[in-house]
Write a protein that holds these residues in place. Sequence first.
Motif, PDB file in Angstrom:
ATOM      1  N   TYR A  35       0.843  -1.182   0.000  1.00  0.00           N
ATOM      2  CA  TYR A  35       0.000   0.000   0.000  1.00  0.00           C
ATOM      3  C   TYR A  35       0.883   1.238   0.000  1.00  0.00           C
ATOM      4  CZ  TYR A  35      -3.540  -3.195   1.967  1.00  0.00           C
ATOM      5  OH  TYR A  35      -4.394  -4.241   2.202  1.00  0.00           O
ATOM      6  N   GLN A  37       0.480   5.366   1.445  1.00  0.00           N
ATOM      7  CA  GLN A  37      -0.353   6.252   2.237  1.00  0.00           C
ATOM      8  C   GLN A  37       0.201   7.652   2.142  1.00  0.00           C
ATOM      9  OE1 GLN A  37      -0.686   5.566   6.531  1.00  0.00           O
ATOM     10  NE2 GLN A  37      -2.813   6.243   6.436  1.00  0.00           N
ATOM     11  N   HIS A  41      -4.602  10.791   4.354  1.00  0.00           N
ATOM     12  CA  HIS A  41      -5.442   9.854   3.609  1.00  0.00           C
ATOM     13  C   HIS A  41      -5.234   8.427   4.092  1.00  0.00           C
ATOM     14  CE1 HIS A  41      -6.855  12.820   0.731  1.00  0.00           C
ATOM     15  NE2 HIS A  41      -5.626  13.287   0.705  1.00  0.00           N
ATOM     16  N   GLY A  42      -6.167   7.596   3.675  1.00  0.00           N
ATOM     17  CA  GLY A  42      -6.055   6.191   4.015  1.00  0.00           C
ATOM     18  C   GLY A  42      -5.083   5.471   3.095  1.00  0.00           C
ATOM     19  N   LEU A  43      -4.983   4.163   3.302  1.00  0.00           N
ATOM     20  CA  LEU A  43      -4.071   3.363   2.506  1.00  0.00           C
ATOM     21  C   LEU A  43      -4.707   2.998   1.168  1.00  0.00           C
ATOM     22  CD1 LEU A  43      -3.366   2.823   5.625  1.00  0.00           C
ATOM     23  CD2 LEU A  43      -2.099   0.864   4.732  1.00  0.00           C
ATOM     24  N   LEU A  45      -4.216   0.468  -2.182  1.00  0.00           N
ATOM     25  CA  LEU A  45      -3.547  -0.768  -2.584  1.00  0.00           C
ATOM     26  C   LEU A  45      -2.825  -0.593  -3.912  1.00  0.00           C
ATOM     27  CD1 LEU A  45      -3.135  -3.810  -1.946  1.00  0.00           C
ATOM     28  CD2 LEU A  45      -5.202  -4.243  -3.289  1.00  0.00           C
ATOM     29  N   PHE A  90       3.480   0.786   2.934  1.00  0.00           N
ATOM     30  CA  PHE A  90       3.257  -0.259   3.929  1.00  0.00           C
ATOM     31  C   PHE A  90       3.051  -1.603   3.240  1.00  0.00           C
ATOM     32  CE2 PHE A  90       2.996   2.007   7.838  1.00  0.00           C
ATOM     33  CZ  PHE A  90       2.466   3.257   7.547  1.00  0.00           C
TER      34      PHE A  90
END
Lengths: 120, 110
Positions: A35, A37, A41-43, A45, A90
């Motif tokens: 991922y 990030q 913001h969110g992760l 894919l 991540f």
Amino acid sequence: DAGITQSPRHKVTETGTPVTLRCHQTENHRYMYWYRQDPGHGLRLIHYSYGVKDTDKGEVSDGYSVSRSKTEDFLLTLESATSSQTSVYFCAISERFTGTGGADGNEKLFFGSGTQLSVL
Amino acid sequence: LAKTTQPISMDSYEGQEVNITCSHNNIATNDYITWYQQFPSQGPRFIIQGYKTKVTNEVASLFIPADRKSSTLSLPRVSLSDTAVYYCLVANTNAGKSTFGDGTTLTVKP
């Protein structure tokens, strides 16, 4: 602890150079994920793998490639890094989870500590 | 994959109970609901997972109504260390393909 190690933890590179990030797991999990990030913001894919040599694209795969030649290692490569790829990366694995009350659960994700990549 | 909607942010005070609701109107029959917590500079970590009704563990409770179109994460007596971003994910298999969204930023004040 799912035994996930990401390397390097920090990387500074120049635009146009290739970069490879490594994710290593010690518990033989089938699914592995990469991922990114961005701040606030969110992760999102990038790519995932469901076995050795089995990979598929995520929602933001352009400019990235992956390889998985061994169960324990999942590599993310930026062939020619751009400033827009500055981000925190991540890695994660998924593990089957047995829920409470005797019910079978689904999967839960375990994440590595992340790699801060800066492309100048 | 089911889309989820959460509040962008919430504020609370130490010692209060916090409830964060997630909407997932198109949840599939075999989907589970999982909540994650993320601190700055760390990867998300698992908090709790459920399929229906109520699930409780040592850190949180998860309430899921009968129609399963929403879920509520309940954090009892929060402390400053609960300040974090909370994500709700809905998935069956291959959970990592779930969309994280922007999560809910919880700020706990003294």
